[in-house]
Write an enzyme that holds these catalytic residues in place. Sequence first.
Site, PDB file in Angstrom:
ATOM      1  N   CYS A 116       0.809  -1.223   0.000  1.00 28.76           N
ATOM      2  CA  CYS A 116       0.000   0.000   0.000  1.00 28.76           C
ATOM      3  C   CYS A 116       0.846   1.279   0.000  1.00 28.76           C
ATOM      4  O   CYS A 116       0.582   2.208  -0.761  1.00 28.76           O
ATOM      5  CB  CYS A 116      -0.994  -0.004   1.149  1.00 28.76           C
ATOM      6  N   HIS A 165      -2.701   1.391   6.859  1.00 26.90           N
ATOM      7  CA  HIS A 165      -3.065   1.237   5.456  1.00 26.90           C
ATOM      8  C   HIS A 165      -3.496   2.602   4.927  1.00 26.90           C
ATOM      9  O   HIS A 165      -4.038   3.421   5.667  1.00 26.90           O
ATOM     10  CB  HIS A 165      -4.203   0.228   5.290  1.00 26.90           C
ATOM     11  N   HIS A 177      -6.205   1.902  -3.959  1.00 29.52           N
ATOM     12  CA  HIS A 177      -5.192   1.425  -3.008  1.00 29.52           C
ATOM     13  C   HIS A 177      -4.691   0.050  -3.422  1.00 29.52           C
ATOM     14  O   HIS A 177      -5.216  -0.578  -4.354  1.00 29.52           O
ATOM     15  CB  HIS A 177      -5.788   1.352  -1.604  1.00 29.52           C
TER      16      HIS A 177
END
Length: 204
Positions: A116, A165, A177
């Site tokens: 990520c 994240h 993402h």
Amino acid sequence: MADAALGDRTLKQGMRHSDVKELQTILKHKGFYKSKIDGIYGKGTASSVRSFQVKYRLTVDGITGKNTVRALKGSASSKVAAAKSTVKSTAVVSNAKKYIGVPYKWGGTSRKGFDCSGFLYTAFKESGRSIPRTVSSLYTKGKRVSSPVPGDVVFFSTYKKGASHAGIYVGSGKFIHASSSQGITISALSNSYWKPKYLGAKRI
């Protein structure tokens, strides 16, 4: 834009000068001056200057001194900076979307695979902007915003406490993402998995 050409002299009512014409042009461009640009510092020009001074919290005297000139130039610079920021944010989203479908890979920063933070790092880098490589470090940067716009970074707390994240907001309540199960994908903030984990958004 003409702001930079405005001289440093103090301008006030009763004066006739090319700098007054320049002042009127700037004020008209900003929506404060509606009359003819004639280089005459009359009541209309003074009134326009006072309106500008009120908006920018300056001494309201209708006189164009150094502080007013600085504000006139600064407000223009802010608009230019905002415009550049918008262009860069659009570029971030565009660069991010071209990687849709690329698989997830821990520590990855290329088409072979992204994690990520590696995905964000690459999308921002390709847009001419340098950001921290890890989500936790990125979370300490930027300005928190309550309503994200495309290009803002959205953060989540997933496998550990704190920001773990992140993705790039693309508009319409969605973000792009690197999903560990789907690779680079677009998800909704309202998704039953992501909604309770959402920490907020920042403008980097």
